[in-house]
Design an enzyme around this catalytic site. Structure first.
Site, PDB file in Angstrom:
ATOM      1  N   HIS A 126       0.817  -1.266  -0.014  1.00  0.00           N
ATOM      2  CA  HIS A 126      -0.013  -0.168  -0.083  1.00  0.00           C
ATOM      3  C   HIS A 126       0.736   1.243   0.048  1.00  0.00           C
ATOM      4  O   HIS A 126       2.079   1.359   0.761  1.00  0.00           O
ATOM      5  CB  HIS A 126      -0.991   0.002   1.074  1.00  0.00           C
ATOM      6  CG  HIS A 126      -2.178   1.118   1.240  1.00  0.00           C
ATOM      7  ND1 HIS A 126      -1.664   2.411   1.621  1.00  0.00           N
ATOM      8  CD2 HIS A 126      -3.104   1.209   0.773  1.00  0.00           C
ATOM      9  CE1 HIS A 126      -2.840   3.135   1.568  1.00  0.00           C
ATOM     10  NE2 HIS A 126      -3.516   2.509   1.178  1.00  0.00           N
ATOM     11  N   GLU A 128       0.623   4.164   1.330  1.00  0.00           N
ATOM     12  CA  GLU A 128       1.059   4.765   2.693  1.00  0.00           C
ATOM     13  C   GLU A 128       2.289   3.780   3.375  1.00  0.00           C
ATOM     14  O   GLU A 128       3.023   4.411   4.118  1.00  0.00           O
ATOM     15  CB  GLU A 128      -0.204   5.018   3.829  1.00  0.00           C
ATOM     16  CG  GLU A 128       0.278   5.278   4.912  1.00  0.00           C
ATOM     17  CD  GLU A 128      -0.989   5.368   5.846  1.00  0.00           C
ATOM     18  OE1 GLU A 128      -0.682   5.060   7.045  1.00  0.00           O
ATOM     19  OE2 GLU A 128      -2.171   5.422   5.353  1.00  0.00           O
ATOM     20  N   THR A 163      -3.007   4.350   8.852  1.00  0.00           N
ATOM     21  CA  THR A 163      -4.239   5.046   9.250  1.00  0.00           C
ATOM     22  C   THR A 163      -5.624   4.672   8.730  1.00  0.00           C
ATOM     23  O   THR A 163      -6.547   4.971   9.459  1.00  0.00           O
ATOM     24  CB  THR A 163      -4.004   6.509   8.509  1.00  0.00           C
ATOM     25  OG1 THR A 163      -3.972   6.370   7.094  1.00  0.00           O
ATOM     26  CG2 THR A 163      -2.753   7.070   9.106  1.00  0.00           C
ATOM     27  N   SER A 219      -9.021   1.380  -3.345  1.00  0.00           N
ATOM     28  CA  SER A 219      -8.859   2.282  -1.877  1.00  0.00           C
ATOM     29  C   SER A 219      -8.904   1.066  -0.905  1.00  0.00           C
ATOM     30  O   SER A 219     -10.067   0.447  -0.669  1.00  0.00           O
ATOM     31  CB  SER A 219     -10.059   3.261  -2.014  1.00  0.00           C
ATOM     32  OG  SER A 219     -10.315   3.491  -0.648  1.00  0.00           O
ATOM     33  N   ASN A 221      -9.329   1.973   2.212  1.00  0.00           N
ATOM     34  CA  ASN A 221     -10.426   2.065   3.349  1.00  0.00           C
ATOM     35  C   ASN A 221     -11.834   1.938   2.888  1.00  0.00           C
ATOM     36  O   ASN A 221     -12.672   1.358   3.663  1.00  0.00           O
ATOM     37  CB  ASN A 221     -10.209   3.557   3.814  1.00  0.00           C
ATOM     38  CG  ASN A 221     -10.708   4.663   3.114  1.00  0.00           C
ATOM     39  OD1 ASN A 221     -11.692   4.853   2.803  1.00  0.00           O
ATOM     40  ND2 ASN A 221      -9.450   5.205   2.330  1.00  0.00           N
ATOM     41  N   SER A 263     -11.568   8.825   0.129  1.00  0.00           N
ATOM     42  CA  SER A 263     -11.226   9.685  -1.127  1.00  0.00           C
ATOM     43  C   SER A 263     -12.254   9.659  -2.133  1.00  0.00           C
ATOM     44  O   SER A 263     -12.101   9.994  -3.242  1.00  0.00           O
ATOM     45  CB  SER A 263     -10.267   8.559  -1.766  1.00  0.00           C
ATOM     46  OG  SER A 263      -8.906   8.619  -1.044  1.00  0.00           O
TER      47      SER A 263
END
Length: 283
Positions: A126, A128, A163, A219, A221, A263
């Site tokens: 990922h 991040e 996160t 995505s 999340n 997002s």
């Protein structure tokens, strides 16, 4: 047939970090027409990335292949050497890294400097997580509690978390570490926006016959919201655009729930809401 109630989760859609990044890029596009590139997709939303391309904001996957004068660091962050390389190439660098992600980077470096074995609960690959590894190279990524079986733990262990991770997954890893470590330092770096969206999604799914989750298929999340909704509402569907909606999903539905990943801008949520209304009217 009675029209179903359509409800949008109280916490849904673009978070602070995403809105901040979009404002920065739109401003840069207006000031430097045709000479702005993001290093990787700015956010995990293909529709937004396409809209930015229409404004002349392209995507470069490698800093050494950038052709624009202005380079934007995406919301997920990058390794420090990438920023240094951009400056070496005489690029103007705009850092759109989410402040909460920067906190993860800072804490990972702190733990590393203080002699802790750094573990990050997150998804290897990922954006991040890759940015965090660039800031603290010794970090070991743990996707789930089972991954700990293959890690030789040292006396001092420090933990951070992506996160957008779920609290449940993070807690399961921590509980396991408590039984295997002598000294454990924990930083809960899950973003509040992530927690709020997951919580309201779960509550809405419990009272819905159909759940629609809006956001990029890439995505993390948004995918997690889909997983959470499915636990209470099997008739859950992850979509990016209104055209993916299927009338059969809403047959016999009395309550339709809508949520969206961090997002997903508000206009995309409203477009899906309006499309669902039209489908339900036609049934």
């Amino acid at each position: 047939m009675k029209k179903p109630t359509i409800e949008i989760a109280t916490e849904a859609g673009a978070c602070f970090g995403v809105e901040r990044a979009l404002k920065m890029v739109n401003k840069a596009a207006a000031q430097h027409a045709g000479s702005v590139q993001t290093l990787g997709p700015l956010i995990h939303n293909p529709q937004v990335v396409s809209q930015l391309a229409e404004k002349g904001v392209d995507v470069a996957e490698d800093i050494n292949k950038t052709t624009a004068d202005v380079v934007v660091i995406r919301s997920h962050g990058v390794a420090p050497e990438v920023v240094r390389r951009a400056k070496e190439l005489s690029k103007t660098v705009l850092d759109a890294t989410c402040p909460y992600v920067k906190k993860v980077h800072r804490l990972a470096r702190l733990l590393e400097e203080q002699g802790y074995q750094v573990l990050m609960v997150g998804e290897l690959g990922h954006a991040e997580v890759e940015g965090t590894l660039g800031n603290a190279p010794s970090t070991t990524v743990i996707s789930k509690v089972e991954d700990l079986e293959g890690v030789k733990l040292k006396r001092k262990v420090g933990v951070i978390v992506q996160t957008t991770q779920s609290r449940q997954n993070f807690q399961s890893v921590i509980l396991k570490l408590l039984t295997k470590t002598e000294e454990l330092r924990i930083f809960n770096t899950i973003c509040d926006a992530t927690t709020q969206r997951q919580h309201t999604c779960a509550l809405l799914a419990q009272r819905s016959d159909v759940m629609i989750v809006i956001g990029g298929k890439n995505s993390a999340n948004t995918t997690r919201l889909t997983e959470i909704a499915t636990q209470s509402c099997p008739n859950t569907h992850h979509i990016e655009i209104p055209q993916e909606l299927q009338p059969v999903w809403f047959e016999q539905a009395e309550h339709v729930g809508i949520t969206a990943g961090a997002s997903t801008p508000a206009d995309q949520i409203m477009a899906v809401h309006q499309a669902i209304e039209k489908i339900c009217e036609a049934l």
